[in-house]
Design a protein around this motif. Sequence first.
Motif, PDB file in Angstrom:
ATOM      1  N   LEU A  51       0.023  -3.023   4.519  1.00  0.00           N
ATOM      2  CA  LEU A  51       0.064  -1.670   4.188  1.00  0.00           C
ATOM      3  C   LEU A  51       0.362  -0.789   5.214  1.00  0.00           C
ATOM      4  O   LEU A  51      -0.048  -0.859   6.337  1.00  0.00           O
ATOM      5  N   TYR A  57      -1.640  -1.363  -3.905  1.00  0.00           N
ATOM      6  CA  TYR A  57      -1.229  -0.594  -2.920  1.00  0.00           C
ATOM      7  C   TYR A  57      -0.329  -1.376  -2.129  1.00  0.00           C
ATOM      8  O   TYR A  57       0.321  -0.657  -1.348  1.00  0.00           O
ATOM      9  N   ASP A  58      -0.066  -2.654  -1.937  1.00  0.00           N
ATOM     10  CA  ASP A  58       0.781  -3.015  -1.210  1.00  0.00           C
ATOM     11  C   ASP A  58       1.872  -3.255  -2.256  1.00  0.00           C
ATOM     12  O   ASP A  58       2.398  -4.167  -3.083  1.00  0.00           O
ATOM     13  N   HIS A 117       0.718  -1.110  11.081  1.00  0.00           N
ATOM     14  CA  HIS A 117       0.358  -1.406   9.725  1.00  0.00           C
ATOM     15  C   HIS A 117      -0.916  -2.309   9.539  1.00  0.00           C
ATOM     16  O   HIS A 117      -1.457  -2.964  10.431  1.00  0.00           O
ATOM     17  N   GLU A 165       1.688   3.731   2.239  1.00  0.00           N
ATOM     18  CA  GLU A 165       0.783   3.107   1.051  1.00  0.00           C
ATOM     19  C   GLU A 165      -0.582   3.327   1.432  1.00  0.00           C
ATOM     20  O   GLU A 165      -1.552   3.494   0.616  1.00  0.00           O
ATOM     21  N   LEU A 166      -0.966   3.429   2.821  1.00  0.00           N
ATOM     22  CA  LEU A 166      -2.359   3.682   3.085  1.00  0.00           C
ATOM     23  C   LEU A 166      -2.750   5.205   2.661  1.00  0.00           C
ATOM     24  O   LEU A 166      -4.066   5.700   1.911  1.00  0.00           O
ATOM     25  N   TRP A 188      -5.965  -4.470  -3.106  1.00  0.00           N
ATOM     26  CA  TRP A 188      -4.604  -4.793  -2.222  1.00  0.00           C
ATOM     27  C   TRP A 188      -3.352  -4.918  -3.106  1.00  0.00           C
ATOM     28  O   TRP A 188      -2.521  -4.303  -2.722  1.00  0.00           O
TER      29      TRP A 188
END
Length: 532
Positions: free
Chosen positions: A471, A463-464, A512, A475-476, A460
């Motif tokens: 996200l 990528y955040d 999101h 970002e995903l 987490w």
Amino acid sequence: IDMAFLTTGVRALPAALMRRATLPDAVGVRVALVRCRLVQRRGISTVSAAGLAKPGDNPLKFYQEHVAKGTFKEDARQLAALVQLERIWQEIIERNKNPAPQSGGLLGWFSKKPEVAPIKGLYMYGGVGCGKTFIMDLFFECAPIQKKKRSHFHSFMLEIHHRLHDLRKSGKGRADVETVADEVVDQNGELFCFDEFNVTDVGDAVILRTLFDRMWARGAILVATSNRRPDDLYFNGIQRDLFVPCIKAIKEKCVVHHLDSSVDFRLLMTHSSQLYIVTNEEPAKVAQAHKQLDQLFGFLTSGLRTRVKRLYTQGREIRIDTAAGGVAMLTFEELCSKPTGAADFIAISRAFHTVILRDIPFLSMERLPEVRRLITLIDVLYDHRVKLLCSAAADPFKLFKADKGASQDEAFAFDRTASRLVDMMSDEYKAKPHNPPPTETGLPEMQAELMGKEHTDLVWNRYDTDGSGFLDVKELRTLLEDLRFAKQGHRNVADETVQEAMRLMDADSNGHIKRADFDSFIERTGYSVWYL
């Protein structure tokens, strides 16, 4: 944690749940999910040691205690091997009480890596199903050290060749086998456990002596299982005279122990005709088998869109025309009639938790290259717990016929392959979660059987990137691109895949993914994110 079940994929469940789950009726198997799956037949125990043992446990006493409890059934052959493994366990403890002195001062920077007092390893050989791998894995879990390596021998040698290639390409330092041996010991520690030790490739044969000599000089301990006695390794191989010194060294550095086997406990497990379909190569039965496998593919992928998957390994592309949700549909011709090898099969076992293999034919010495590829394919899939559904011309032990007077190497190896094919149809095998091969790039923490909170936090936070607690689509996409690179060797992710992942994770459909949504997805599905 030996827990998993098939729905749209192989999903690991939290240990706290300890649920029962049912495999679909189309697969025809009901599996109880418990911490440790135990099946006992004719005095042979097939319990997973990993769920019970821990570093520091005496392997022989552990085995005897669990025999007394009724967890294991005593087997004299296994006990005899465990006496030797206990010896190694005790010697490791003693050696680590008195570690080798390190060179000090300025000269220490220029000295060679220290040589360590040797510990004699163990080379266990015997027929299929005598429990070699079980007791080696038990010993590996009990070994009183943190840095250690357990690997299928195919995968280990592939790693060695990759390291040599990378060293030569970089132009940094000495690109020789001794340098690679030093790297391997530095990174993996002193204990190396190799399953299915066998040498069939001339490239492996010519470097093994140098590789092992340097590893042994560094204090490495070799424990190996094999179907062949050392003197029969690389039998009739090209330039075998270059390999004979390695055989002599193995016999000097390891106790050679024969586990006499008359019963294969794996052959006593459930055999499902719905997962291994025998056609006798009759057109009507072949067509029916194709229909059944198509239905199982649709069922296992839960209607997900079928896509072409492209995997990349060693600069080559592997094209999978029918794939979805971690399931791949392939033919024998695609996998074994073309110039494929262990690297291709390892890439497939990384990307897919289930392989559906069509049309395994009758095999003979006239199709020897295909026989060898099938042997390697099954070894790789089995070692990484890839689930297999297939259609074949005959039952596993009737597929291959070796001509009289011909070399028996392949006939010997194919007995192991047939035994493994039977085991792969069993409840016990299907209850094990997929164990994709490790990769040095991209999300290594997502390759364990279960994501704990620590690993979830790592993913987490990575990528955040804006720290928003959500996200977004960008970002995903980055997460999915890294996953794609880790398992397939490229970063091409279709917009439809990103949308599909967002739909699966975005619980309130607001565009999101909240941290709570992400945690919930992991708790529900374990590693199915790996297969998106």
